[in-house]
Design a protein around this motif. Structure first.
Motif, PDB file in Angstrom:
ATOM      1  N   GLU A  99       0.849  -1.179   0.000  1.00  0.00           N
ATOM      2  CA  GLU A  99       0.000   0.000   0.000  1.00  0.00           C
ATOM      3  C   GLU A  99       0.893   1.241   0.000  1.00  0.00           C
ATOM      4  O   GLU A  99       1.135   1.855   1.031  1.00  0.00           O
TER       5      GLU A  99
ATOM      6  N   THR B  37      -4.509   5.054  -3.937  1.00  0.00           N
ATOM      7  CA  THR B  37      -5.784   4.748  -3.302  1.00  0.00           C
ATOM      8  C   THR B  37      -6.038   3.250  -3.379  1.00  0.00           C
ATOM      9  O   THR B  37      -6.044   2.678  -4.460  1.00  0.00           O
ATOM     10  N   THR B  38      -6.214   2.622  -2.236  1.00  0.00           N
ATOM     11  CA  THR B  38      -6.439   1.176  -2.205  1.00  0.00           C
ATOM     12  C   THR B  38      -7.821   0.813  -1.679  1.00  0.00           C
ATOM     13  O   THR B  38      -8.192  -0.349  -1.702  1.00  0.00           O
ATOM     14  N   ASP B  39      -8.570   1.791  -1.185  1.00  0.00           N
ATOM     15  CA  ASP B  39      -9.929   1.505  -0.752  1.00  0.00           C
ATOM     16  C   ASP B  39     -10.863   2.546  -1.362  1.00  0.00           C
ATOM     17  O   ASP B  39     -10.477   3.661  -1.639  1.00  0.00           O
ATOM     18  N   PHE B  40     -12.100   2.152  -1.576  1.00  0.00           N
ATOM     19  CA  PHE B  40     -13.061   2.994  -2.262  1.00  0.00           C
ATOM     20  C   PHE B  40     -14.419   2.864  -1.593  1.00  0.00           C
ATOM     21  O   PHE B  40     -14.697   1.878  -0.922  1.00  0.00           O
ATOM     22  N   PHE B  41     -15.281   3.852  -1.833  1.00  0.00           N
ATOM     23  CA  PHE B  41     -16.657   3.752  -1.395  1.00  0.00           C
ATOM     24  C   PHE B  41     -17.358   2.725  -2.270  1.00  0.00           C
ATOM     25  O   PHE B  41     -16.989   2.540  -3.432  1.00  0.00           O
ATOM     26  N   PRO B  42     -18.359   2.040  -1.756  1.00  0.00           N
ATOM     27  CA  PRO B  42     -19.073   1.054  -2.566  1.00  0.00           C
ATOM     28  C   PRO B  42     -19.630   1.698  -3.836  1.00  0.00           C
ATOM     29  O   PRO B  42     -20.230   2.762  -3.804  1.00  0.00           O
TER      30      PRO B  42
ATOM     31  N   GLY C 128     -14.767   3.742  -7.841  1.00  0.00           N
ATOM     32  CA  GLY C 128     -13.418   3.218  -8.003  1.00  0.00           C
ATOM     33  C   GLY C 128     -13.352   2.050  -8.967  1.00  0.00           C
ATOM     34  O   GLY C 128     -14.307   1.756  -9.686  1.00  0.00           O
TER      35      GLY C 128
ATOM     36  N   PRO D 190     -13.700  -4.830  -8.624  1.00  0.00           N
ATOM     37  CA  PRO D 190     -12.990  -5.650  -7.645  1.00  0.00           C
ATOM     38  C   PRO D 190     -11.848  -6.466  -8.229  1.00  0.00           C
ATOM     39  O   PRO D 190     -10.848  -6.704  -7.557  1.00  0.00           O
TER      40      PRO D 190
ATOM     41  N   TYR E 201      -8.143  -4.911  -7.913  1.00  0.00           N
ATOM     42  CA  TYR E 201      -7.365  -4.758  -6.682  1.00  0.00           C
ATOM     43  C   TYR E 201      -7.365  -5.993  -5.804  1.00  0.00           C
ATOM     44  O   TYR E 201      -6.896  -5.953  -4.679  1.00  0.00           O
TER      45      TYR E 201
END
Length: 69
Positions: free
Chosen positions: A48, A53-58, A61, A64, A67
């Motif tokens: 990381e 950016t490694t996380d996103f809002f549902p 981004g 699946p 990542y």
């Protein structure tokens, strides 16, 4: 009576802010917090990296499959 309560609450709030500022300045002067930037970057690693950016809002981004390891 109510104005006395508000005055005491305001005095308490000002005291809390002054104490927070004093504590932060004292810690930085004594070397307890030498580099806030260095400490903030400590949580990143090769999986990381910083600035990625490694996380996103549902629903936002990349899909699946991009990542998942």
């Amino acid at each position: 009576m109510l104005s006395l309560v508000y005055s005491l609450l305001g005095l308490f709030a000002l005291s809390a802010v002054a104490l927070a500022v004093h504590s932060t300045r004292r810690a930085s002067r004594r070397g307890n917090a030498p580099s806030f930037d260095e400490q903030a970057r400590m949580i990143f690693d090769d999986l990381e990296p910083e600035g990625t950016t490694t996380d996103f809002f549902p629903g936002k981004g990349p899909p699946p499959s991009e990542y998942l390891l």
